[in-house]
Design a protein around this motif. Structure first.
Motif, PDB file in Angstrom:
ATOM      1  N   UNK A 187      63.312  56.744 106.244  1.00  0.00           N
ATOM      2  CA  UNK A 187      62.665  56.892 104.932  1.00  0.00           C
ATOM      3  C   UNK A 187      62.998  58.266 104.329  1.00  0.00           C
ATOM      4  N   UNK A 188      63.052  59.295 105.184  1.00  0.00           N
ATOM      5  CA  UNK A 188      63.395  60.646 104.711  1.00  0.00           C
ATOM      6  C   UNK A 188      64.795  60.643 104.116  1.00  0.00           C
ATOM      7  N   UNK A 189      65.691  59.953 104.802  1.00  0.00           N
ATOM      8  CA  UNK A 189      67.073  59.895 104.354  1.00  0.00           C
ATOM      9  C   UNK A 189      67.176  59.162 103.009  1.00  0.00           C
ATOM     10  N   UNK A 190      66.449  58.040 102.900  1.00  0.00           N
ATOM     11  CA  UNK A 190      66.448  57.290 101.630  1.00  0.00           C
ATOM     12  C   UNK A 190      65.908  58.179 100.507  1.00  0.00           C
ATOM     13  N   UNK A 191      64.787  58.857 100.779  1.00  0.00           N
ATOM     14  CA  UNK A 191      64.163  59.689  99.739  1.00  0.00           C
ATOM     15  C   UNK A 191      65.093  60.837  99.340  1.00  0.00           C
ATOM     16  N   UNK A 192      65.740  61.417 100.333  1.00  0.00           N
ATOM     17  CA  UNK A 192      66.631  62.558 100.069  1.00  0.00           C
ATOM     18  C   UNK A 192      67.823  62.161  99.197  1.00  0.00           C
ATOM     19  N   UNK A 204      67.758  59.688  97.027  1.00  0.00           N
ATOM     20  CA  UNK A 204      67.313  59.029  95.795  1.00  0.00           C
ATOM     21  C   UNK A 204      66.487  59.964  94.911  1.00  0.00           C
ATOM     22  N   UNK A 205      66.644  61.266  95.142  1.00  0.00           N
ATOM     23  CA  UNK A 205      66.028  62.244  94.240  1.00  0.00           C
ATOM     24  C   UNK A 205      64.578  62.593  94.533  1.00  0.00           C
ATOM     25  N   UNK A 206      64.070  62.182  95.691  1.00  0.00           N
ATOM     26  CA  UNK A 206      62.673  62.492  96.018  1.00  0.00           C
ATOM     27  C   UNK A 206      62.609  63.513  97.157  1.00  0.00           C
ATOM     28  N   UNK A 207      62.902  64.760  96.813  1.00  0.00           N
ATOM     29  CA  UNK A 207      62.943  65.824  97.818  1.00  0.00           C
ATOM     30  C   UNK A 207      61.605  66.035  98.516  1.00  0.00           C
ATOM     31  N   UNK A 208      60.512  65.909  97.757  1.00  0.00           N
ATOM     32  CA  UNK A 208      59.175  66.123  98.331  1.00  0.00           C
ATOM     33  C   UNK A 208      58.817  65.025  99.329  1.00  0.00           C
ATOM     34  N   UNK A 209      59.082  63.780  98.919  1.00  0.00           N
ATOM     35  CA  UNK A 209      58.805  62.647  99.816  1.00  0.00           C
ATOM     36  C   UNK A 209      59.657  62.788 101.080  1.00  0.00           C
ATOM     37  N   UNK A 212      60.736  65.538 102.455  1.00  0.00           N
ATOM     38  CA  UNK A 212      60.126  66.586 103.300  1.00  0.00           C
ATOM     39  C   UNK A 212      58.944  66.026 104.084  1.00  0.00           C
ATOM     40  N   UNK A 213      58.121  65.254 103.389  1.00  0.00           N
ATOM     41  CA  UNK A 213      56.935  64.644 104.014  1.00  0.00           C
ATOM     42  C   UNK A 213      57.374  63.758 105.181  1.00  0.00           C
ATOM     43  N   UNK A 214      58.414  62.963 104.930  1.00  0.00           N
ATOM     44  CA  UNK A 214      58.875  62.020 105.962  1.00  0.00           C
ATOM     45  C   UNK A 214      59.552  62.743 107.135  1.00  0.00           C
TER      46      UNK A 214
END
Ligand code: FEO
Length: 168
Positions: free
Chosen positions: A27-32, A34-39, A41-43
């Motif tokens: 999920x961290x990789x997907x978020x990273x 797809x422009x969701x740096x904060x998500x 980091x959380x993951x």
């Protein structure tokens, strides 16, 4: 010395915590990407916590005379529909983990292993906290209703549960 049934269910949990860590890395990789740096980091932080959980199970099994077998871990999903999908899957997964922990409590009681029963209570409390944190994030996402995800992304890294002293 651990009874066989207790050892087996603790070793099963090593695999579940390892899978949890990999799921959150995915999920961290997907978020990273797809422009969701904060998500992201959380993951990443959540994946680290799951690794700590896995190590706690390994060390406990070995300390108590069992053998912490390192499991094969299934590949987690790599594609997600969006941020809300990610946190809903996270909640679903944490509910599954809570159920696994409850099953361990049940086996400890069946086997009258009150030492492990006492030890596993930390995870019982941890699961309450993990579920509550993810639910509050989902509530926030529902309020936003797909709007202002940029703000959400910059705020989400602050929305983490209190890290228990034993993990600091
Ligand atoms: Fe290790 Fe999130 O349960």
């Amino acid at each position: 010395m651990l009874k066989k049934a207790v050892e087996e269910i603790l070793v099963r949990q090593i695999e579940r915590e390892a899978y949890s860590s990999n799921l959150y890395l995915s999920m961290a990789s997907w978020a990273e990407t797809n422009g969701f740096g904060g998500v992201s980091e959380w993951m990443y932080a959540q994946a680290e916590e799951e690794k700590v959980h896995m190590l706690k199970f390994m060390k406990y099994v070995n300390e108590r005379g069992g053998v912490a077998v390192i499991p094969a871990v299934a590949q987690p999903p790599a594609d997600f529909k969006g941020v809300q999908d990610i946190f809903e899957l996270t909640l679903e997964h944490e509910e599954f983990v809570s159920e696994s922990i409850n099953e361990i409590v049940g086996v400890c009681l069946d086997e009258k292993d009150f030492t492990t029963h006492n030890w596993i209570q930390w995870f019982v409390t941890e699961q309450i906290e993990e579920e509550a944190t993810v639910r509050s994030i989902i509530d926030k996402l529902k309020l936003l209703d797909g709007h202002n995800l940029y703000m959400f992304d910059s705020d989400v890294s602050k929305m983490r549960g209190v890290i228990p002293a034993s993990q600091q």
